[in-house]
Design an enzyme around this catalytic site. Structure first.
Site, short mmCIF file in Angstrom:
data_model
loop_
_atom_site.label_atom_id
_atom_site.label_comp_id
_atom_site.label_asym_id
_atom_site.label_seq_id
_atom_site.Cartn_x
_atom_site.Cartn_y
_atom_site.Cartn_z
N THR A 70 2.31 -4.81 -16.83
CA THR A 70 2.81 -6.03 -16.29
C THR A 70 3.58 -7.03 -17.53
O THR A 70 4.52 -7.22 -17.71
CB THR A 70 2.20 -7.03 -15.36
OG1 THR A 70 1.50 -6.22 -14.17
CG2 THR A 70 2.82 -8.07 -14.91
N CYS A 322 0.55 -3.99 -5.08
CA CYS A 322 1.21 -5.30 -5.30
C CYS A 322 2.10 -5.54 -4.11
O CYS A 322 2.39 -6.77 -4.07
CB CYS A 322 2.00 -5.14 -6.63
SG CYS A 322 1.06 -4.54 -8.04
N1 PLP Z 1 4.04 -0.27 -13.29
C1 PLP Z 1 3.51 0.73 -12.28
C2 PLP Z 1 4.33 1.69 -11.90
C3 PLP Z 1 2.58 0.61 -11.78
O1 PLP Z 1 2.22 1.34 -10.74
C4 PLP Z 1 1.86 -0.63 -11.84
C5 PLP Z 1 0.41 -0.81 -11.36
O2 PLP Z 1 0.10 -0.66 -10.10
C6 PLP Z 1 2.24 -1.79 -12.99
C7 PLP Z 1 3.41 -1.08 -13.66
C8 PLP Z 1 1.56 -2.88 -13.41
O3 PLP Z 1 0.42 -2.28 -14.05
P1 PLP Z 1 -0.61 -3.62 -14.24
O4 PLP Z 1 -1.23 -4.13 -12.83
O5 PLP Z 1 -1.88 -2.66 -14.93
O6 PLP Z 1 -0.06 -4.70 -15.27
#
Ligand code: PLP
Length: 378
Positions: A70, A322
């Protein structure tokens, strides 16, 4: 409980825990400190950087450690917002994770042009070819594999097109890394990843960025990471991430994922036979070997599936973690042209390296049983 939600997060593997403990106990200094304890931590950090750079195929100084994907994805958008001419547009795929989607809209607003996908969930290459011939965006962003559907995007082809037009290319490789070989990702200008999707701890990830370009940092207040990301690096979780990646890259090099793909494919074949009216999204497209994204038969609501399977001892998901809690249809399914009533039937089963063939068989039995119960109730 049999866990089928690895695309949301995966358990921390033993090798990662051991690496974390070793660095915490033996290399606990601040990598920016001048004394020996600091130097030892700084060497461990440099080792991890070299290891990741070797897997991706890039320069070690291209790597910036972050708190996860993120942050890394927000860094990319923030950087381009500062760097680009205010009239420049960026192209962002319509199926990106919200941390790319929302941050691009935050920084660029109407200057974001959405790259459409086909009904099969793959980037519309005809659209992209025509648009790139017509105008040069400041950035093209397409994820390597989608978190909801597992569909692998043609990122090497998109990279080649971007290189031909001298447009920077960014890929969020969070779901791809640790399941597919990393090799070649380092050719992309910007790449992001997160440890917790492949057996490392949560709260650590990285951004690969051309080290010669000056990045405008998102976090200020320290000269760490070559002035690109302020804040004391967490050497122990970075080492744990790299220990996990090493295990996964070895398993992939030994083609261990191919057998797991067979188990997944067998599940899908039996699933489709047992549940008339069910559909598998992107069934004929290249997909991650661990993911099944299904539209359950008409009348079956996804929230009921998750609850009923949970009661039966299986952790599954309705899509991206999310977006859980939102009653809106997934933006990924909408982009694929599915209406809200279809999107309501989407259930995601995502396996991990630890999932066995017997786990898939047990899941199938549970799905058939729950389906029978729902039909009986209807
Ligand atoms: N990008 C993708 C494709 C994801 O699946 C996720 C998490 O589900 C993220 C970004 C975000 O990752 P994080 O929660 O580790 O910051």
């Amino acid at each position: 409980m049999i866990y089928f939600d690895y695309n949301a997060t995966a358990p921390v593997m033993r090798e990662a825990r051991e690496a974390w403990l070793h660095v915490t106990e033996k290399l606990g200094g601040n990598p920016s400190s001048m004394h020996q304890a600091g130097t030892r931590a700084s060497i461990a950090l440099a080792d991890a950087r070299e290891k990741l750079a070797a897997y991706l195929g890039c320069h070690p100084l291209d790597i910036v450690w972050t708190s996860g994907a993120t942050e890394a994805n927000n860094m990319v958008m923030h950087h381009f917002a500062k760097k680009l001419d205010p009239a420049k547009k960026i192209f962002v795929s319509a199926i990106e994770h919200p941390c790319v989607d929302d941050s691009s809209k935050h920084y660029f607003g109407k200057r974001v042009k959405a790259i459409p996908v086909t009904r099969d969930g793959v980037i519309d290459m005809d659209w992209l070819t025509a648009e790139l011939a017509d105008e040069r965006p400041g950035l093209v962003a397409v994820m390597a594999a989608n978190n909801e559907t597992g569909i692998i995007q043609p990122w090497p082809e998109i990279l080649a097109m971007c290189q031909a037009y001298e447009v920077p290319f960014f890929t969020d490789a969070v779901q791809f890394i640790g399941k597919m070989p990393c090799k070649g990702l380092g050719d992309c200008d910007y790449v992001t990843g997160a440890a917790h999707k492949f057996g490392g701890p949560r709260g650590v990830g990285f951004l690969k960025i051309p080290h010669r370009s000056q990045i405008t940092p998102l976090l200020l207040g320290g000269k760490q990471e070559g002035g690109r990301r302020a804040g004391t690096e967490n050497t122990a979780i970075i080492a744990a991430m790299m220990a996990a990646m090493e295990v996964r890259e070895k398993q992939i090099a030994q083609s261990q994922h191919l057998l797991r793909k067979v188990w997944r494919d067998n599940f899908e074949a039996q699933f489709l036979r047992a549940l008339p009216g069910a559909t598998i999204l992107g069934h004929n497209q290249p997909r991650l070997w661990n993911t099944v994204s299904a539209l359950m038969p008409d009348g079956d609501r996804k929230s009921q599936w998750v609850i009923r399977l949970d009661k039966a001892g299986f952790a599954v998901s309705t899509g991206s973690a999310c977006t859980v809690g939102k009653e809106e249809p997934s933006h990924v399914l909408s982009a694929m042209g599915y209406k809200a009533q279809h999107a309501q039937r989407a259930v995601r089963f995502s396996a991990g390296w630890e999932t066995t063939e017997a786990d898939w068989d047990a899941l199938l039995k549970a799905v058939v049983k729950v389906h029978g119960e729902m039909q009986h109730k209807a």
